[in-house]
Write a protein that holds these residues in place. Structure first.
Motif, short mmCIF file in Angstrom:
data_model
loop_
_atom_site.label_atom_id
_atom_site.label_comp_id
_atom_site.label_asym_id
_atom_site.label_seq_id
_atom_site.Cartn_x
_atom_site.Cartn_y
_atom_site.Cartn_z
N THR A 44 35.23 42.27 46.65
CA THR A 44 35.14 43.25 45.56
C THR A 44 36.51 43.87 45.30
N ILE A 45 37.16 44.33 46.37
CA ILE A 45 38.48 44.94 46.22
C ILE A 45 39.47 43.91 45.69
N ARG A 46 39.45 42.72 46.27
CA ARG A 46 40.41 41.68 45.87
C ARG A 46 40.31 41.40 44.37
N LYS A 47 39.10 41.21 43.87
CA LYS A 47 38.93 40.90 42.44
C LYS A 47 39.46 42.04 41.58
N LYS A 48 39.13 43.27 41.94
CA LYS A 48 39.57 44.42 41.14
C LYS A 48 41.08 44.62 41.20
N LEU A 49 41.70 44.34 42.36
CA LEU A 49 43.15 44.48 42.48
C LEU A 49 43.86 43.41 41.65
N VAL A 50 43.32 42.20 41.64
CA VAL A 50 43.92 41.13 40.82
C VAL A 50 43.76 41.50 39.33
N ASP A 51 42.60 42.06 38.97
CA ASP A 51 42.40 42.51 37.59
C ASP A 51 43.42 43.59 37.21
N LEU A 52 43.70 44.48 38.14
CA LEU A 52 44.61 45.61 37.87
C LEU A 52 46.08 45.21 37.93
N PHE A 53 46.47 44.46 38.96
CA PHE A 53 47.88 44.16 39.20
C PHE A 53 48.30 42.74 38.82
N GLY A 54 47.32 41.88 38.56
CA GLY A 54 47.64 40.48 38.28
C GLY A 54 47.62 39.67 39.57
N GLU A 55 47.85 38.36 39.42
CA GLU A 55 47.79 37.44 40.56
C GLU A 55 48.81 37.79 41.64
N TYR A 58 48.22 39.40 45.38
CA TYR A 58 48.05 38.63 46.63
C TYR A 58 49.04 37.49 46.64
N HIS A 59 49.61 37.23 47.80
CA HIS A 59 50.58 36.14 47.95
C HIS A 59 50.17 35.30 49.15
N ASP A 60 49.95 34.04 48.94
CA ASP A 60 49.47 33.14 50.01
C ASP A 60 48.18 33.67 50.64
N GLY A 61 47.31 34.23 49.80
CA GLY A 61 46.03 34.73 50.28
C GLY A 61 46.08 36.09 50.94
N LYS A 62 47.27 36.66 51.05
CA LYS A 62 47.42 37.98 51.70
C LYS A 62 47.83 39.02 50.67
N LEU A 63 47.41 40.24 50.93
CA LEU A 63 47.75 41.35 50.05
C LEU A 63 49.27 41.49 49.98
N ASN A 64 49.79 41.61 48.78
CA ASN A 64 51.23 41.79 48.57
C ASN A 64 51.51 43.29 48.55
N ARG A 65 51.56 43.88 49.75
CA ARG A 65 51.66 45.34 49.89
C ARG A 65 52.91 45.90 49.24
N SER A 66 54.05 45.23 49.43
CA SER A 66 55.30 45.78 48.89
C SER A 66 55.26 45.81 47.36
#
Length: 194
Positions: A44-55, A58-66
């Motif tokens: 749920t979070i992953r889908k909404k974050l991609v919707d908000l921030f774009g692809e 996440y980088h290589d399946g991991k959250l792109n925190r920076s």
């Protein structure tokens, strides 16, 4: 079982104080750590974050925190939108976690308790404070961040002067011995309150 919120500005020493309560046998839920885990594992979070921030979220399946951190710390509205995605999932996770605990009270360590106007969710709230320069010094030592980046993060949080009247207990975390004594005192008061 009582639910206690533990909050404070970045660099105030919330985690240090939480560990002191943990040593007294109090179960601690670290919202920041759990949010990081959930941002990796919750679909749920992953889908909404991609919707908000774009692809790029996440980088290589991991959250792109920076990338996310750089995006939100100069954009308060984007930060609010991020929090609206993550905080409800963390709250549900905390409630499930607290139901599995067997103690007179549990503590949820959460940085943005007052900013999210969440104080009504707790029986009592503990506020951790420290002078601004002490907090900045701690963060310079702890994080790989500049003074400017630290101040930008601090600007996304309420000032202690606005939090003080909302808290049930306040611990000024400068001297560890005094902090520990205050933790013992508050622990006893919460047990009496329970």
């Amino acid at each position: 079982m009582k639910i206690i919120g533990l909050t404070g500005g970045i660099g105030s020493g919330k985690t240090t104080v939480a560990k002191m309560f943990e040593e007294l046998g109090v179960p601690i839920y670290n919202s920041d750590l759990e949010a990081k885990k959930l941002m990796h594992t919750s679909k749920t979070i992953r889908k909404k974050l991609v919707d908000l921030f774009g692809e790029t979220a996440y980088h290589d399946g991991k959250l792109n925190r920076s990338y996310i951190a750089k995006s939100v710390f100069n954009d308060p509205l984007l930060l609010k939108r991020l929090n609206k995605i993550v905080h409800p999932v963390v709250r549900k996770h905390f409630v499930k976690w607290s139901e599995t605990q067997n103690a007179p009270y549990v503590i949820q360590e959460t940085a943005l308790l007052f900013e999210n106007e969440a104080q009504g969710l707790y029986d009592k709230v503990i506020l951790i404070t420290a002078p601004m320069e002490v907090r900045i010094k701690r963060l310079l030592e702890r994080d790989n961040a500049t003074r400017e980046e630290i101040l930008a993060r601090m600007n996304n949080q309420l000032e202690d002067s606005k939090k003080l009247p909302l808290a049930d207990y306040v611990i000024e975390n400068v001297n560890l011995e005094k902090t520990s004594a205050k933790v013992d005192e508050i622990h006893s008061r919460i047990l009496d309150f329970s």
